[in-house]
Design an enzyme around this catalytic site. Structure first.
Site, PDB file in Angstrom:
ATOM      1  N   PRO A 225       0.823  -1.257   0.071  1.00  0.00           N
ATOM      2  CG  PRO A 225      -0.205  -1.252   2.135  1.00  0.00           C
ATOM      3  CD  PRO A 225       0.830  -1.845   1.231  1.00  0.00           C
ATOM      4  CG  ASP A 401       4.982  -1.109   3.066  1.00  0.00           C
ATOM      5  OD1 ASP A 401       3.576  -0.907   3.669  1.00  0.00           O
ATOM      6  OD2 ASP A 401       5.533  -2.112   2.673  1.00  0.00           O
ATOM      7  CG  HIS A 402      -0.200   4.032   4.923  1.00  0.00           C
ATOM      8  ND1 HIS A 402       0.467   4.209   6.262  1.00  0.00           N
ATOM      9  CD2 HIS A 402      -1.193   4.982   4.635  1.00  0.00           C
ATOM     10  CE1 HIS A 402      -0.316   5.322   6.765  1.00  0.00           C
ATOM     11  NE2 HIS A 402      -1.098   5.702   5.848  1.00  0.00           N
ATOM     12  NE  ARG A 403       2.748  -3.991   3.725  1.00  0.00           N
ATOM     13  CZ  ARG A 403       3.241  -5.010   2.947  1.00  0.00           C
ATOM     14  NH1 ARG A 403       2.758  -6.347   2.914  1.00  0.00           N
ATOM     15  NH2 ARG A 403       4.617  -4.696   2.435  1.00  0.00           N
ATOM     16  CB  ILE A 405       6.179   4.355   6.924  1.00  0.00           C
ATOM     17  CG1 ILE A 405       7.614   3.839   7.121  1.00  0.00           C
ATOM     18  CG2 ILE A 405       6.346   5.928   7.200  1.00  0.00           C
ATOM     19  CD1 ILE A 405       8.406   3.822   6.094  1.00  0.00           C
TER      20      ILE A 405
END
Ligand code: CAO
Length: 429
Positions: A225, A401-403, A405
């Protein structure tokens, strides 16, 4: 009264001596009229031969691998008493072209059976190439099972009906092995378009680098993501310093561009924000923090994009980094870069500053968790002490990577970069 009837290969058109690739029934099986008995396959097409009668198979007179023509006895059947002398199926078997789907795709209807809901999407390319009979194909299509992802347990890896059933069971039970890699989405294939129908075209094969990079980029794009944080760094002072240095080392043939400074600034930011120097492990449940600082630099080559890794950036000075960027980019463009030079990266910088643009959304070089895109710097009017002053601003585009950060951390990371680039004195030399 029930009677024993010989079932023979019907008129199969222009084909002669066609191979039996699958016998779908055995002695004792109960069959209905029009249900498939055997599958024939020529080099052009495959076809199922249906039973002309309902009844019980008495004896199979044929086996897989055998070549048959019209009139060859397939089996004997004890036909139901109700059967008239006229068999139900006198028509030719349905021929299924090798390069076309057996039934309409995704219309919600198979040729024979109307369905209320659309079928799941299958990968047509993989589906076509799969080693399976038309009956199994039809069965798989009705269930929306993608044959391209099923391992066949039949002769020479042929996919059997049981394989399709097992595949569906595995999907229903949520077995990861049968889900798309990484548990992601099954993506609909692109439409097949005859471009030549609209005008002149030329087809050129992608380079190996294009293909390889494409695979990685696509995988990263689908699995991670991505969010991109944009910011600007005031590099007015840094640019003066860079020009001085460049002038000083010009005679030694060393060109110092902004990338060397960016490498240093990025390492400082990674030290300040260690989460950006991490990777998710294969289970996706642990973060691996790296204590080393190997930074990838995207290099544009005639054959496509490659990302050599500059090792131990924290231990090298500006001059060493500038030299290494030049020599590494040269090696990459001459296709002399060893594979080892492209491994072990922690974070990547992708600079389009030499070309132009104001921002872009770089794709993360997995398993890294962030990538810094840099666009061309330009003079902009900036308010300082209530006055508009011209400042050289460098656009930064950080995809993360929104998982791993959060948005706040990303904004702090780019702000930190902005501040450190604005103050050349703060940059480690
Ligand atoms: N703003 C303004 N000018 C810039 C700049 C920036 N951000 N970055 C570079 N420049 C200038 C350089 O100073 C140089 O100027 P001079 O010719 O006047 O000296 C010129 O642009 C060309 O620089 P360069 O691109 O040759 O050198 P570099 O060290 O900046 O970059 C490299 C090296 C290998 C990163 C680059 O050549 C390259 O291949 N970039 C493409 C990377 C890429 O394809 N990324 C896209 C990937 S998609 O995610």
């Amino acid at each position: 009264m029930a009677k024993i009837i010989e079932i023979t290969v019907p008129d199969i058109g222009d084909f002669d001596e066609v191979e039996v690739i699958e016998v779908l029934v055995q002695a004792g099986d109960r069959v209905e009229a029009e249900s498939s008995l055997i599958t024939l396959e020529s080099d052009k097409a495959s076809m199922d031969i249906p039973s002309p009668h309902s009844g019980t198979i008495k004896e199979i007179k044929i086996k897989a691998g055998q070549k048959v023509s019209q009139g060859h006895i397939i089996a004997t059947i004890e036909a139901d008493e109700t059967v008239t002398n006229k068999p139900i199926a006198e028509k030719k078997p349905a021929k299924i072209e090798a390069d076309k789907p057996a039934v309409a795709v995704n219309t919600g209807r198979s040729a024979a059976t109307p369905r209320p809901a659309p079928l799941p999407t299958v990968n047509e390319g993989g589906f076509r190439k799969a080693h399976a009979s038309p009956a199994v194909r039809k069965f798989a299509r009705e269930l929306g099972a993608d044959l391209g992802r099923i391992n066949g347990t039949g002769n020479k890896g042929r996919i059997l009906k049981e394989d399709v059933q097992n595949f569906i069971k595995q999907i229903l039970s949520g077995s990861a092995a049968f889900m798309p890699a990484g548990g992601g989405l099954a993506v609909a294939p692109p439409p097949e378009i005859d471009f030549a129908a609209y005008g002149e075209i030329e087809s050129k094969a992608l380079s190996n680098i294009n293909k390889l990079t494409g695979k990685y980029l696509h995988s990263s794009w689908v699995r991670i993501p991505h969010v991109t944080q944009f910011d600007e760094a005031d590099i007015t002072e840094l640019e003066k310093y860079r020009k001085q240095l460049s002038e000083k080392y010009k005679d030694q043939g060393i060109k110092i561009t902004i990338i060397a400074f960016l490498l240093k600034a990025v390492v400082s930011a990674l030290q300040e924000f260690p989460r950006f120097n991490s990777s998710l492990d294969a289970s996706g449940e642990n973060l691996i923090f790296k204590k080393y600082f190997h930074i990838g630099v995207a290099v544009d080559t005639p054959d496509g994009l490659v990302v050599p890794v500059i090792q131990d950036v924290d231990k090298k000075n500006l001059l060493q980094l500038a030299e290494e960027i030049i020599s590494t980019a040269q090696l990459a463009r001459e296709k002399k870069l060893k594979i080892d030079k492209m491994k072990g990266g922690c974070f990547t910088i992708s600079s389009l500053g030499g070309v132009g643009g104001t921002a872009f959304t770089p794709i993360i070089n997995q398993p890294e968790v962030a990538i810094l895109g840099v666009s061309r710097s330009s003079l902009k009017p900036v308010y300082q002490d209530n006055t508009l002053v011209p400042r050289l601003m460098l656009p930064l585009s950080l995809s993360y990577d929104h998982r791993v950060i959060d948005g706040v951390a990303a904004a702090k990371f780019t702000r930190f970069l902005g501040e450190i680039l604005a103050d050349a004195q703060r940059l480690p030399s």
